[in-house]
Scaffold this active site. Structure first.
Site, PDB file in Angstrom:
ATOM      1  N   ASP A 187       2.738  -6.414  -1.727  1.00 14.94           N
ATOM      2  CA  ASP A 187       3.526  -5.704  -2.747  1.00 14.94           C
ATOM      3  C   ASP A 187       2.943  -4.418  -3.269  1.00 14.94           C
ATOM      4  OD1 ASP A 187       5.380  -7.714  -3.238  1.00 14.94           O
ATOM      5  OD2 ASP A 187       4.152  -8.657  -4.780  1.00 14.94           O
ATOM      6  N   GLU A 237       3.618 -12.110   1.468  1.00 12.97           N
ATOM      7  CA  GLU A 237       4.163 -10.900   0.834  1.00 12.97           C
ATOM      8  C   GLU A 237       3.043  -9.915   0.539  1.00 12.97           C
ATOM      9  OE1 GLU A 237       6.973 -11.848  -2.318  1.00 12.97           O
ATOM     10  OE2 GLU A 237       6.362 -10.075  -3.443  1.00 12.97           O
ATOM     11  N   GLU A 258       4.287  -2.351  -6.644  1.00 11.73           N
ATOM     12  CA  GLU A 258       5.293  -2.288  -7.709  1.00 11.73           C
ATOM     13  C   GLU A 258       4.897  -1.163  -8.656  1.00 11.73           C
ATOM     14  OE1 GLU A 258       7.258  -6.664  -8.311  1.00 11.73           O
ATOM     15  OE2 GLU A 258       5.378  -6.281  -9.366  1.00 11.73           O
TER      16      GLU A 258
END
Ligand SMILES: *[C@@H]1O[C@H](CO)[C@@H](O)[C@H](O)[C@H]1NC(C)=O
Length: 231
Positions: free
Chosen positions: A112, A110, A114
């Protein structure tokens, strides 16, 4: 070479066909780069995620009952993803807008982005992380140099065999190098889809969970435009 080719009728025809093919496909493929109807599926949120303006704009919203999210139809093994995002304006404390690449399975990879909301006037935090085989722990956080709720800005993830680079408006903010040579694991063989979601994380997001979501401000909405994915 080109002149020699055109001496032959068949070759001339091929040149014309290739030229027409380029003329026809190049503009349409770059236009297809911005149609959410063709690129993504809204996967949860019971109508809180919307594709508008014939696929040009996508909005996600969050209220007390639910957030919402979408995922790309395609998956990618190495790519450069660009997306324009305008984050939840006003008092966005407690909300998180996530924008990430992720593979399937229990030992997933993953990458990311955010965006952790905040009280009006207090800064968003941009949180980045990389997971390999289900293991994260590589967080880095940033403050932005602009108000991410006033306009669309471009957030990009470059993922290739050498490194992962996070960009904002074309400016690299973080590089995660492939250091497998010195024993650091690196995402390299699981294809990933692009995901995005808007959800309530007021147990940890804003000042470590001290500031709760103000539901009187709901629904909270983030907008997305111009998704480009180059595998
Ligand atoms: C919110 O604002 C406070 C005060 O300026 C700051 O400490 C914090 O890092 C900001 N962002 C988040 C997500 O808490």
């Amino acid at each position: 070479m080109a002149a020699a080719c055109v001496n032959n009728n068949n070759d001339a025809l091929i040149v014309i066909v290739i030229t027409l093919f380029l003329i026809i496909t190049l503009p349409s493929s770059s236009m297809a780069g911005s149609n959410f109807n063709q690129q993504v599926d809204i996967t949860w949120g019971d109508g809180r995620g919307k594709i508008l303006n014939s696929g040009k704009i996508l909005t996600l919203s969050l209220d007390r009952a639910s957030g919402s999210g979408f995922q790309s139809k395609n998956e990618y093994l190495y790519d450069k993803i660009d997306m324009q995002i305008k984050l939840v304006p006003g008092n966005s404390a407690g909300t998180v807008t996530a924008y990430y690449l992720r593979s399937d399975g229990i030992s997933w990879d993953e990458i990311d982005f955010e965006f952790l909301g905040n009280l009006s006037g207090d800064p968003y935090v941009v949180h980045t992380n990389v997971y390999t085989q289900g293991k994260g722990g590589k967080e880095q956080q940033f403050y932005l140099w602009f108000d991410p709720t006033a306009n669309l800005h471009t957030y990009s993830i470059l993922w290739n065999p050498a490194h992962i680079v996070f960009y904002i408006d074309g400016r690299p903010i973080r590089e995660f190098k492939n250091l497998e040579g010195v024993g650091v694991s690196y995402p390299k063989n699981q294809p990933m889809k692009l995901y995005s979601s808007l959800w309530n994380a007021d147990d940890w997001a804003t000042r470590g969970g001290l500031v709760k979501t103000d539901w009187s401000q709901a629904p909270f909405t983030a907008s997305f435009k111009n998704l480009k994915a180059n595998a």
